[in-house]
Design an enzyme around this catalytic site. Structure first.
Site, PDB file in Angstrom:
ATOM      1  N   MET D 143     -28.364  28.319  55.788  1.00  0.00           N
ATOM      2  CA  MET D 143     -27.769  28.355  54.458  1.00  0.00           C
ATOM      3  C   MET D 143     -27.235  26.971  54.083  1.00  0.00           C
ATOM      4  O   MET D 143     -26.404  26.419  54.796  1.00  0.00           O
ATOM      5  CB  MET D 143     -26.627  29.367  54.406  1.00  0.00           C
ATOM      6  CG  MET D 143     -26.015  29.481  52.997  1.00  0.00           C
ATOM      7  SD  MET D 143     -24.513  30.505  52.959  1.00  0.00           S
ATOM      8  CE  MET D 143     -25.226  32.138  53.049  1.00  0.00           C
ATOM      9  N   TYR D 146     -22.908  25.370  49.662  1.00  0.00           N
ATOM     10  CA  TYR D 146     -22.324  24.321  48.814  1.00  0.00           C
ATOM     11  C   TYR D 146     -21.477  24.916  47.701  1.00  0.00           C
ATOM     12  O   TYR D 146     -21.963  25.128  46.589  1.00  0.00           O
ATOM     13  CB  TYR D 146     -23.444  23.506  48.159  1.00  0.00           C
ATOM     14  CG  TYR D 146     -24.245  22.624  49.075  1.00  0.00           C
ATOM     15  CD1 TYR D 146     -23.911  22.450  50.413  1.00  0.00           C
ATOM     16  CD2 TYR D 146     -25.371  21.943  48.593  1.00  0.00           C
ATOM     17  CE1 TYR D 146     -24.651  21.630  51.251  1.00  0.00           C
ATOM     18  CE2 TYR D 146     -26.121  21.117  49.426  1.00  0.00           C
ATOM     19  CZ  TYR D 146     -25.746  20.963  50.748  1.00  0.00           C
ATOM     20  OH  TYR D 146     -26.488  20.151  51.562  1.00  0.00           O
ATOM     21  N   ALA D 176     -25.300  26.927  59.167  1.00  0.00           N
ATOM     22  CA  ALA D 176     -24.676  26.559  57.891  1.00  0.00           C
ATOM     23  C   ALA D 176     -24.793  25.058  57.727  1.00  0.00           C
ATOM     24  O   ALA D 176     -24.386  24.297  58.603  1.00  0.00           O
ATOM     25  CB  ALA D 176     -23.203  26.962  57.890  1.00  0.00           C
ATOM     26  N   LYS D 177     -25.346  24.642  56.605  1.00  0.00           N
ATOM     27  CA  LYS D 177     -25.423  23.216  56.267  1.00  0.00           C
ATOM     28  C   LYS D 177     -24.305  22.964  55.270  1.00  0.00           C
ATOM     29  O   LYS D 177     -24.282  23.557  54.188  1.00  0.00           O
ATOM     30  CB  LYS D 177     -26.796  22.939  55.654  1.00  0.00           C
ATOM     31  CG  LYS D 177     -27.057  21.532  55.154  1.00  0.00           C
ATOM     32  CD  LYS D 177     -28.530  21.427  54.692  1.00  0.00           C
ATOM     33  CE  LYS D 177     -28.924  20.060  54.202  1.00  0.00           C
ATOM     34  NZ  LYS D 177     -28.830  19.856  52.750  1.00  0.00           N
ATOM     35  N   VAL D 178     -23.335  22.127  55.673  1.00  0.00           N
ATOM     36  CA  VAL D 178     -22.187  21.862  54.788  1.00  0.00           C
ATOM     37  C   VAL D 178     -22.000  20.362  54.618  1.00  0.00           C
ATOM     38  O   VAL D 178     -22.449  19.559  55.430  1.00  0.00           O
ATOM     39  CB  VAL D 178     -20.880  22.478  55.356  1.00  0.00           C
ATOM     40  CG1 VAL D 178     -20.999  23.983  55.538  1.00  0.00           C
ATOM     41  CG2 VAL D 178     -20.482  21.814  56.673  1.00  0.00           C
TER      42      VAL D 178
END
Lengths: 263, 263, 263, 263, 263
Positions: D143, D146, D176-178
């Protein structure tokens, strides 16, 4: 169109629908005058009276009680309904699929249509799906046909009631439940507008025995096939007796005096 | 309606739902006071206590931990939920299909309904699909019945709480989770409004041991079937001990003093 | 595109559609001048006249009467329609699925398109589904092509009528029903714009025998394939006689005087 | 939750996602500084470097190039994405079905969630469908979490980044890509908030070698499982050399100086 | 991505799409200058010219004429389109399902995307469904990529045209139809932005022979794979001759003077 006379919710071509979805539409406040009516069992017991040709309830009330009453009560599955807590143009959520209603044992389907609401398009399309699914299950369809919305100033005008009755015919309802338009001529006009679709008058808030029986008598004489009633029955102490009176007026077409003597 | 007593999430006809979806609804800020509760494992361990009849979590938390706890914890799959970051009328996204919840091993389904929201229509229709899918899997359904929205000034008014409980019954929930309306009489009114649908009080933010146990005791005495609680358990240092106290009050119906002595 | 000439709703390459959905679109008020027309049977009887190549009705009216008239009347299932009680950009609800229309026995499908409405996108997509479903059942499709909406000041301008006719062709209708644009040249332009899609003029409100027949004659001479008419037939005392006149003008292409002599 | 370590897009429990969907999200303007990067082949070649555990692209770019690179590149199918040309609350269209992504050969699924957007409800429900479909194909789900929208003034606040990481866990993402929240402590907080969901930092716009490697080093030390990077790799003249440096920092956890010496 | 060279709508790696959906998009007014072009047969006849690699039409025009031309014309099924009568952000209705287009005999699929419209999200998702359905039928997909909407002041800016071309690649179109951005360098930039997706220039309104051929020549020299043209062909008296000229410029890459000599 189904053969109304052969359907389980008719008796001699007449109907008396006992409605009990007030807990969803208005909330528990409708049970305050007669607190025991908050208990659904009280009303299911009332519905076992011979005069009642079906009981209209939401899914949850049907799931919980119908299994115990299936031999004594015909189930009218009220598919849509909503609380009165929110704001906006009239609308109603579909809370029950027809397939599941049939599985629970429904004898007929009920559906509210707010003709004149700016949500009429959406409601009519939901009605289409419900009506066509009901046909597959051979279930008759009752439309609560209640014009209401931004474009309507007076939803009890005789012309509006007749339009509501006609809309039920055009869209494929077997029975149209409409408000009583105030006098027998207007009721007769609505009955004519509905053509082969049967019209039943909607009971409304509680009035005296004589007043209510007189209005029902007028509606029947004007061609109505019966009555859909809630508070005017189950808010009465002597609900069974009052149903005796309604039975006289609706099925035997007696005078009001005769009906009053049966109570 | 399912036989509540026979369902895996009931114990002697009572329930204690441990809720742990705060990470989605409120964000990590809810774990600040007791930082180790940010680790789901901490709360899953708490949920193995005998007093907890089910743990309510979102899909991701269930996927990651339930396989290790399936022998010790009953899974209440919380289907919908949302962050508190956006603006607009109350709504909640369906984050989990019932079919997949059943595949993961859910013992029951949880669903938030914001009656009174201008999104009530849409939420009720999503609830319909979830409830009917749950019936196919023989899973009981718990409704978080929380009236909220533009049309509601005070969502803890007794009449509103009773309406919320009734809405759960009408729409087909087996259990209604409602806010405590402030006093036993109002709670009793809500319990009566729900009829055969069981009512559990919602825990809310953290209070003292005695205060919380007293409120739970009042709710149980008023007819509630139990409690859904989150922060009031897992934000306590001695969560297991406090669950001993709740176990006493809920399942054994002891006095508050007796329950406090168990902690 | 279906072979129009071979379809059941054509006679010698011409059509006369008798429309009777006014009860839904305008309400019972349309029946006031000739009260017996409120009874659908009256109009179904009129529709048995040889000049009528199909009767256009909504689902409910078809379900109730078509079984008794299936040998004498071709059924044009009008799929969408709505009341005039609500407010907002023109739209129409789909009240009948094509599959069910076919099951009831429809010989053709009718669909209203309000090109120019801010709901055009949605209506065109509903039309797509209906048209493609109709193709599966080999049913010809008639589009009531009525530009209407915020962006249109004058929906009877010749250019608008020609656009409406063209839109019917482009979207895949076999027949376009359009308003008469006021003169033969403009009608001819619309007919040309529709190319292989047949164009029929829409009747409108009631006028004198000669005036109406003259307009129909002009339309036929301009290339129209026929007429869709409601009130101008069934509001006449001598509906059958007037249909004799229309039959002369449309199918035999007689003079108006000759047609008048047949009435 | 899938076993991350066993998935094709992990290497020793770490990941380096090379992102190349800028042509859709920002347009060709992102390729201006290094014009040859407009040619997808340039970037696919970069992606064959051992340090790259997967390449994230939109459907069209995958269809055209993946068949030639399937032995050398792991495909991360970025399901949604949109141009920056329109106006309104953040949203993203689903441009690729999971079934078709699997057919093309995807090794993992990527999905952008704008938590906090007034479209969060809709996006979360689209994510649900994608995530559950991915489970059926045993594909891990990343995910892009953002938070962005009317209700958010500062989307890089540590609390917001931690919430974003948690939302990924709760909704069922494996990774999780943050955004990097600015300091190691805040990154560590986000990693903790995500629990078993792996967190990777998002690269952002181009900076110096040392600055970027230092930030990546800090993120890894704070518990991040790796990096998702686009412009900071393929806008460099010596992309392969820079990937050598990233490989050192991420997989071997070397010092920044050591990593710089590898470039 | 399909092998463009092997597709039926390419000839030696080049394409000339004759577009004829103006009757829907603009109405019959577009046929006024050359009235016989209102008759689709005129244009289908033009499309039999060897230079035309496919004819783009809406469903109704394909249903009516393609059966007679299937040996001589390749059918490009234009899936969406709308009238210019309504108001609001750009949008287009899907008037044709891919399955039915394939059944009618389509050789390729055409789809308009208004990138930058506030309806871009919805249009992109409709494109996804169409593109993936086209893949199942092995049909190449042409995107009419026309940025337009509230957020765009100038939709012919070179950067916008290049973005449009790139969007076609990213979303999975085989061919991008874009406006000519005014000069060869900008066209070349758009061609590069599209990568493996072929770019064809869109014809626009009618100009002189030399002017039009020069522009096409510039586009081809800049790397375009061809032309999509409507009015500039079929509004010419000598459409066949002009197609001879276009054939020279596009397929033989002759000079403009040579091409003019062929007319």
């Amino acid at each position: 169109m189904l053969s109304f006379e052969d359907s389980p919710i008719a008796r001699d071509g007449k109907v008396l629908i006992l409605a009990y979805d007030h807990g969803l539409e208005h909330g528990p406040v409708d049970f305050e005058d007669v607190p025991e009516t908050m208990d659904p069992e009280t009303v299911w017991d009332v519905a076992t009276h011979d005069a009642v040709s079906s009981l209209a309830v939401q899914k949850g009330v049907a799931e919980a009680y119908y299994p115990s009453y299936e031999d004594d009560v015909n189930l009218l599955a009220k598919l849509n309904g909503t609380s009165n807590l929110w704001m906006g143009e009239p609308d109603s959520s579909v809370n029950w699929s027809v397939d599941y209603a049939a599985e629970v044992g429904a004898d007929a389907i009920g559906f509210t249509m707010y003709g004149g609401s700016n949500n009429e398009i959406e409601m009519a399309e939901e009605f289409r799906k419900a009506q066509e699914a009901a046909r597959e299950h051979d279930l008759p369809v009752v439309m609560w046909s209640y014009p209401r919305g931004q474009g309507l100033k007076n939803d009890k005008k005789p012309g509006t009631i007749a339009y509501a009755a006609r809309q039920a015919l055009e869209l494929g309802a077997d029975i149209a439940k409409v408000k009583y338009p105030g006098n027998p001529d207007s009721m007769s006009h609505a009955v004519n507008a509905a053509g082969p679709t049967k019209v039943v008058m909607s009971g409304g808030s509680k009035t005296s025995d004589r007043e209510f029986l007189s209005t029902v008598k007028d509606a029947i004489d004007a061609g109505a096939a019966g009555l859909a009633v809630g508070r005017n029955v189950w808010q009465r102490e002597n609900a069974a007796g009052f149903l005796d009176g309604l039975e006289a007026v609706i099925y035997e077409e007696t005078t009001v005096d005769e009906a009053l003597s049966r109570i």
